[in-house]
Design a protein around this motif. Structure first.
Motif, PDB file in Angstrom:
ATOM      1  N   ASP A  50      15.995   8.772   2.310  1.00 60.23           N
ATOM      2  CA  ASP A  50      16.130   7.452   2.135  1.00 60.23           C
ATOM      3  C   ASP A  50      16.296   7.146   3.940  1.00 60.23           C
ATOM      4  O   ASP A  50      16.353   5.716   4.107  1.00 60.23           O
ATOM      5  N   THR A  98      17.584   1.151   1.727  1.00 53.07           N
ATOM      6  CA  THR A  98      16.139   2.234   1.881  1.00 53.07           C
ATOM      7  C   THR A  98      15.050   1.228   1.892  1.00 53.07           C
ATOM      8  O   THR A  98      15.023  -0.078   1.514  1.00 53.07           O
ATOM      9  N   LYS A  99      13.853   2.020   2.308  1.00 58.40           N
ATOM     10  CA  LYS A  99      12.610   1.419   2.137  1.00 58.40           C
ATOM     11  C   LYS A  99      12.155   0.649   0.926  1.00 58.40           C
ATOM     12  O   LYS A  99      11.367  -0.246   0.791  1.00 58.40           O
ATOM     13  N   HIS A 100      12.562   1.074   0.036  1.00 60.14           N
ATOM     14  CA  HIS A 100      12.482   0.644  -1.416  1.00 60.14           C
ATOM     15  C   HIS A 100      13.002  -0.392  -1.803  1.00 60.14           C
ATOM     16  O   HIS A 100      12.598  -1.171  -2.493  1.00 60.14           O
ATOM     17  N   GLN A 101      14.040  -1.020  -1.084  1.00 58.12           N
ATOM     18  CA  GLN A 101      14.597  -2.027  -1.396  1.00 58.12           C
ATOM     19  C   GLN A 101      13.978  -3.327  -0.368  1.00 58.12           C
ATOM     20  O   GLN A 101      14.698  -4.529  -0.342  1.00 58.12           O
ATOM     21  N   PHE A 102      13.228  -3.037   0.419  1.00 55.54           N
ATOM     22  CA  PHE A 102      12.383  -4.253   1.014  1.00 55.54           C
ATOM     23  C   PHE A 102      11.044  -4.398   0.298  1.00 55.54           C
ATOM     24  O   PHE A 102      10.418  -3.533  -0.112  1.00 55.54           O
ATOM     25  N   ARG A 160       7.456  -4.264   0.906  1.00 54.47           N
ATOM     26  CA  ARG A 160       6.881  -3.862   1.793  1.00 54.47           C
ATOM     27  C   ARG A 160       5.169  -4.310   1.687  1.00 54.47           C
ATOM     28  O   ARG A 160       4.404  -3.350   2.259  1.00 54.47           O
ATOM     29  N   GLN A 209       6.471   2.992   7.551  1.00 52.71           N
ATOM     30  CA  GLN A 209       7.217   2.436   6.310  1.00 52.71           C
ATOM     31  C   GLN A 209       8.678   2.662   6.289  1.00 52.71           C
ATOM     32  O   GLN A 209       9.226   3.449   5.724  1.00 52.71           O
TER      33      GLN A 209
END
Lengths: 151, 480, 509
Positions: free
Chosen positions: B143, B209-213, B215, B222
């Motif tokens: 994360d 974390t990148k999953h919350q953006f 993209r 990323q």
């Protein structure tokens, strides 16, 4: 030696059945253990603060509670964000409804299923005003679709 | 069927045993001989030896054990193994050696001892790893990848008030904080409970974390910092349908704001890690000094209202934004009206409420804002409103003269929404009639009184306009 | 000799005496007879028969799959116990303990990889072994019960693999188990549709039992851990013992009894033990059910060393393959479990992906209905096909081979065609959004597949008049369906479970 005719062995029979019943009782008791008597984890009742902070027409995603809170002119309602198919978290699209990323279940704005494998509508959750004046959503208690909570 | 029937099996066994033994040995070598960190430690040993000044130092250097080293900090729940390769990180002599042996720059470890802090609390990354690739953990299932060196100062804010740090410590971060206030980001984004609600609250932006953006349109690495940078350059390009205006920033400004975003973390650090200036900062938040109306205006209002002197058409909102510092408008409103408008906002439009329960401004701050708006013009004594006339006549007149801008339904997309409940509540009959009569200078609202509209007609219009008044609260206009 | 001298002499001879006391013969066996005796008398070795039929050792008959399974299980147990030294089953600790195993535990990375790949190999082998046993007719009398034990072992193997999957507590694990637990609660779909959930809720009960709560958390982790390291290994060991015992008592591995036996190997010569022209007189007839031990020693070789070489070869082959895989490929580990961020797509382990594809149409049918139907169907095979002919021959002969290929073609095309329909046109709810759920439970791709396969199987039954042929047809169809659905679930399903031709086409979230 020819087989002698069977004589009922009352003591023997009672003994065997006694073992069966005793062991059966033990088994029944043991089988009770895995089913939890009390749910672990905190009660899924969420206090969200002053109702006034939610503007009319707003949608708030409460991640910790697993639901969306809506406020409209008619009042508040909360819809669970847990997909009824296999438990993934659904996304909310303004005006269109909800969509689940896992297998494509789609729900209308009131939670009814409009597509995908979900077997049931998203439940509406109970909203009350807590004694200290906060908006309180009970994620463990469902209310009929369409019920609004007026402040 | 003579011969040894087991022959093929014996062959298979031999071959597989050789393969097995071979791969076991290969795995052992990979772990115990050729691991990267062992090489680094061997090199470091050589460096220590070359820097040794006497026999004891030379002996210590030669006997340096080649082993995994880690820093365990229970208070921070971290176990960092960076020091397995970075052996010289807190050795002041290691200034002229290549990385990973070089000493930490800026002498920071003198005041942030490795044993107390570890490494990842400031640098992020996967502290448990034993090779650089996995420690950096970018494009990896981790994360919080290693922060690029230029962004590392973002984490200073977890324990420090960046403005209290010595000059040169966290320049980008301080610049980012200033830009955030100057550009009026709070107008749409809440921070620490204060701000608008058009965009998401930013309190924990640095720990997302990148999953919350989103993209889908993000090119390049990323990571969340790349997302921030691209988002500042072109918000709608990254988030489809975004209403965020493009702030026209230079590259250093983009980086500064990125660092600021990364610094926004709701971390639960133990009290002994917080610097005194941080505690002061938190105290100041609870006991804010006397609010500065002009600064508040810039922070919360300027993003939409600009200077406030003129109304403007906002392309993204597809709606007109009133000039709230227009002299004619301010003259006609009294302070209480202004305060109520600020507190309650305009539900149904992009103007949120700014009161303590909504936008988070305290009563003192609202008063300060009102005082600032008041500088445009002193309040005048309004001539009394004509009595309310007939709504049907008013409707006809309204359709003719007013509906073109204000809309027959009073929703007013290119002019103020007269049907808005907060407007109806805050505005008095006198205010409405004065505005009709005298118009509003420097805006498209003409002075209908001078154009021949009589007082009784104004009364009719008043009756029509008041049809939109919400029935619940007692209208101010009915009070004497 | 004085007592002291006697004492010292005994002490001096102790190493030799220990050796002699441990081995009943006192030394390693040298003759065939001695080898037979050792095999018979040794606790571990006597699990094997003293003599093994030559045909049982043919690689192309069994492919050594049973041995591969046993070897995998042994490897898994050993590596599993080693991992238990460092793994900590608490939600705060589990993930980091697995990371530590990967990074710092000596040989940890390698051993963890071995454990993971060995598990996958075992699941693959269990399916192949079941297919082999089925196609060679090795479920027929007297081996029916062993077939059922084998089915139990299949279920335990899948259970072990699934319970182990949660233990790393990463995103992969957490969401796979969330889905698994919701599948366990899918009987609710049926009880809700007929409105009896308030009184009878097996779905909710199963989920509670599995998770210990309404969500996947610490209670679930520890339950899965207990199942994975204690309950299921004990069960599978017990059933494995039973399985081997039955193999022995059912007369060893199946073989084609209709053909004349190959000569026996005795010592270093091939001998026709029972002369083909001689007849043998009947000595006595006794009542009872004795274990069948076949006409050994005819056609047999000595187990020590021949069977043992075959076993050793299979063991070393399994280990070698596992080590090669473990050296090059790391066991996957994603970010730590995060209930707020679902994986997209959230996929079950590969052997459940076929089911997950079916589950995406109906949770109950795919998760409970079809597996139950398949298991019950499999269990019935030996009791429905009672024809004793054709044991020990792949597919039962050329006719069976034909049926196999035809059924394979039918199975592949029918499932691919059905999937093409659902991908392009959707299913009932796409066309009739308000259709009641019970209609979907009854008519969905899973039930359609079962119907299509059953129809084919019945047609083969009528055409050939042979139950075994229809069983071959049905089994092959399901095998084909399993392969297609697994491929579908693993390769062609991307985010939101949409169809993509290749993972490179998946959009970033």
């Amino acid at each position: 030696m020819p087989d002698s005719p069977k004589r009922r062995d009352f003591l023997g029979l009672t003994a065997l059945w006694g073992v069966v019943i005793a062991m059966g009782t033990a088994l029944a008791g043991v089988m009770r253990l895995p089913k939890p008597a009390v749910q672990p984890g905190p009660l899924r009742v969420f206090k969200l603060g002053d109702p006034a902070q939610f503007a009319v027409g707003s949608t708030t995603r409460v991640e910790t509670g697993g639901f969306f809170l809506f406020r409209e002119e008619q009042g508040f309602h909360a819809i669970s964000s847990v997909c009824t198919h296999l438990g993934c978290v659904v996304a909310h699209n303004e005006g269109e409804g909800f969509a689940c990323p896992c297998h494509g279940s789609r729900f209308s704005t009131d939670g009814s299923v409009v597509g995908g494998p979900a077997p049931a509508a998203l439940p509406w959750l109970e909203i009350v005003l807590s004694p200290d004046g906060q908006l309180q959503v009970n994620a463990e208690s469902a209310v009929p679709k369409g019920s609004r909570f007026k402040v | 069927m003579s011969g040894d029937p087991s022959r093929p099996f014996k062959w298979v066994t031999v071959i597989c045993s050789v393969v097995t033994a071979g791969f076991l040995v290969a795995a052992a070598v990979r772990e115990n001989v050729s691991a990267d960190w062992r090489g680094h430690q061997a090199v470091f040993r050589g460096i220590l030896l070359s820097k040794a000044k006497d026999d004891t130092a030379r002996a210590t250097a030669r006997n340096l054990p080649i082993e995994i080293r880690q820093v365990v900090v229970p208070a921070l729940h971290t176990v960092d193994r960076c020091v397995t390769c970075h052996l010289g990180i807190d050795d002041p002599r290691m200034t002229d050696v290549p990385n990973p042996h070089r000493v930490h720059p800026k002498k920071l470890l003198a005041i942030h001892r490795v044993e107390k802090f570890g490494c990842t609390v400031c640098h992020q990354g996967q502290g448990a790893a034993l090779n650089f690739e996995e420690a950096k953990a970018e494009d990896y299932f981790w994360d919080y990848p290693l922060l690029p060196a230029k962004f590392t100062e973002a984490t200073c804010a977890s324990c420090h008030d960046p403005r209290a740090l010595p000059k040169g410590s966290a320049e980008k971060l301080v610049l980012g904080m200033q830009l955030f206030e100057q550009k009026g980001c709070n107008g749409c984004h809440k921070l620490n409970g204060k701000g608008g609600q058009l965009g998401p609250a930013l309190d924990n932006e640095g720990l997302k974390t990148k999953h919350q953006f989103v993209r889908a349109n993000l090119k390049g690495s990323q990571t969340n910092w790349n997302w921030f940078a691209e988002h500042f350059r072109d918000p709608a390009g990254i988030v489809a349908g975004s209403l965020m205006p493009m702030p026209a920033l230079s590259q250093p400004q983009v980086e500064a704001l990125t660092v600021f975003m990364l610094s926004l973390r709701q971390r639960d650090l133990p009290a002994e890690y917080l610097a005194p200036d941080k505690i002061d900062e938190q105290y100041a938040r609870l006991h804010p000094p006397a609010p500065d109306g002009a600064a508040l205006y810039h922070r919360y209002c300027a993003a939409c209202h600009d200077t406030g002197l003129h109304s403007r058409w906002d392309k993204k909102f597809a709606r007109f934004v009133p000039g709230i510092r227009n002299a004619a408008f301010i003259r006609a409103e009294d302070d209480e009206c202004l305060a109520e408008n600020i507190r309650e906002g305009r539900p149904g439009t992009r103007m949120p409420g700014w009161g303590p329960k909504a936008g988070g401004l305290s009563d003192a701050e609202v008063t300060a804002l009102v005082a600032y708006l008041r500088t445009s013009a002193p309040a005048m004594v309004l001539p009394p409103a004509p009595p309310r006339g007939e709504a049907t006549r008013g409707a006809a007149l309204f359709a003719q003269e007013c509906a073109g801008c204000h809309g027959m339904d009073g929703k007013g997309v290119i002019a103020p929404a007269l049907a808005n409940p907060v407007f109806q509540q805050a505005a008095t009959d006198a205010f409405i009639s004065q505005t009709i009569r005298a118009g509003r200078e420097n805006t498209p609202m003409p002075a209908f009184g001078r154009a021949g509209v009589s007082e009784s007609q104004i009364g009719d219009l008043l009756a029509y306009i008041r049809r939109w008044q919400p029935p619940t609260k007692q209208a101010r206009s009915q009070r004497p | 000799m004085t007592p002291i001298q006697e004492f010292l002499e005994n002490l001096k001879q102790t190493p030799r005496h220990i050796r002699e006391s441990a081995m009943r013969n006192g030394k390693a066996p040298e003759t065939d007879r001695e080898r037979s005796q050792s095999t018979l008398h040794n606790l571990f070795l006597h699990m094997q028969s003293v003599r093994t039929d030559r045909r049982s050792l043919r690689f192309a008959y069994t492919f050594g799959l049973g041995l591969i399974l046993t070897a995998s299980f042994v490897v898994l147990t050993i590596t599993g116990i080693l991992l238990m030294v460092y793994y900590k089953p608490g939600v705060e600790l589990a993930y980091n303990s697995v990371k530590d195993i990967h990074f710092v535990v000596p040989a940890g990375r390698f051993i963890r990889n071995i454990h993971r790949w060995s598990a996958h190999l075992m699941v693959l082998a269990v399916f192949l072994h079941m297919a082999r046993v089925f196609y060679t007719g090795s479920y027929k009398r007297p081996r029916e019960f062993n077939w059922l034990i084998g089915l139990a072992l299949l279920v335990f193997t899948l259970g072990l693999s699934f319970t182990g999957y949660l233990l790393p507590w990463d995103q992969l694990a957490y969401w796979a188990v969330t889905i698994g637990a919701n599948i366990a609660s899918s009987p609710r779909e049926v009880t809700d549709a007929i409105g009896i959930t308030a009184w009878f809720d097996p779905g909710g009960f199963q989920k509670q039992l599995l998770l210990g709560a309404n969500y996947v958390g610490q209670e679930s982790l520890i339950r899965f851990y207990v199942l994975h390291v204690a309950v299921l290994p004990l069960l599978i060991s017990a059933f494995m013992g039973l399985h081997f015992w039955r193999v022995r008592k059912d007369g060893g591995l199946s073989r084609d009894e209709s053909k004349p036996a190959p000569p026996a190997r005795i010592g270093d010569r091939d001998l026709e033990v029972f002369a083909p022209t001689k007849t043998y007189g009947l000595m006595a007839v006794v009542r009872g059910r004795t274990p069948v031990v076949g006409r050994s020693p005819e056609g047999s070789v000595s187990s020590w060393p021949n069977l043992m070489w075959a076993e050793l070869a299979a063991f070393m082959f399994t280990i070698a393959v596992t080590l090669v895989l473990s050296y090059f490929f790391d066991a996957p580990l994603k970010e730590m479990a995060n209930p707020a961020i679902p994986e997209n797509p959230a996929k079950a382990p590969w052997y459940f992906l076929g089911l997950q594809e079916l589950v995406s149409y109906s949770a109950f049918m795919g998760g409970v209905g079809i597996p139950s139907i398949v298991l019950i169907g499999l269990g019935l095979i030996p009791y429905l096909d009672r024809d004793p002919r054709g044991v020990g021959i792949w597919f039962g002969g050329p006719a069976g081979r034909r049926t196999f290929w035809q059924s394979l073609a039918y199975g592949l095309t029918s499932v691919i065609a059905l999937l093409a329909v659902t991908v392009n046109f959707g299913w009932l709810r796409t066309w009739f959004p308000t259709i009641p759920q019970i209609a979907i439970i009854i008519l969905n791709p899973a039930t359609v597949i079962v119907a299509m396969f059953s129809a084919w199987s019945l047609w083969v039954l009528r055409r050939t008049g042979s139950i075994r042929m229809s069983a071959v047809a049905l089994f092959t169809c399901f095998l084909a369906g399993f392969v297609v659905l697994t491929a579908m679930g693993s390769i062609f399903r991307g985010p939101n479970w949409h169809f993509y031709w290749w993972p490179s086409q998946w959009p970033t979230h």
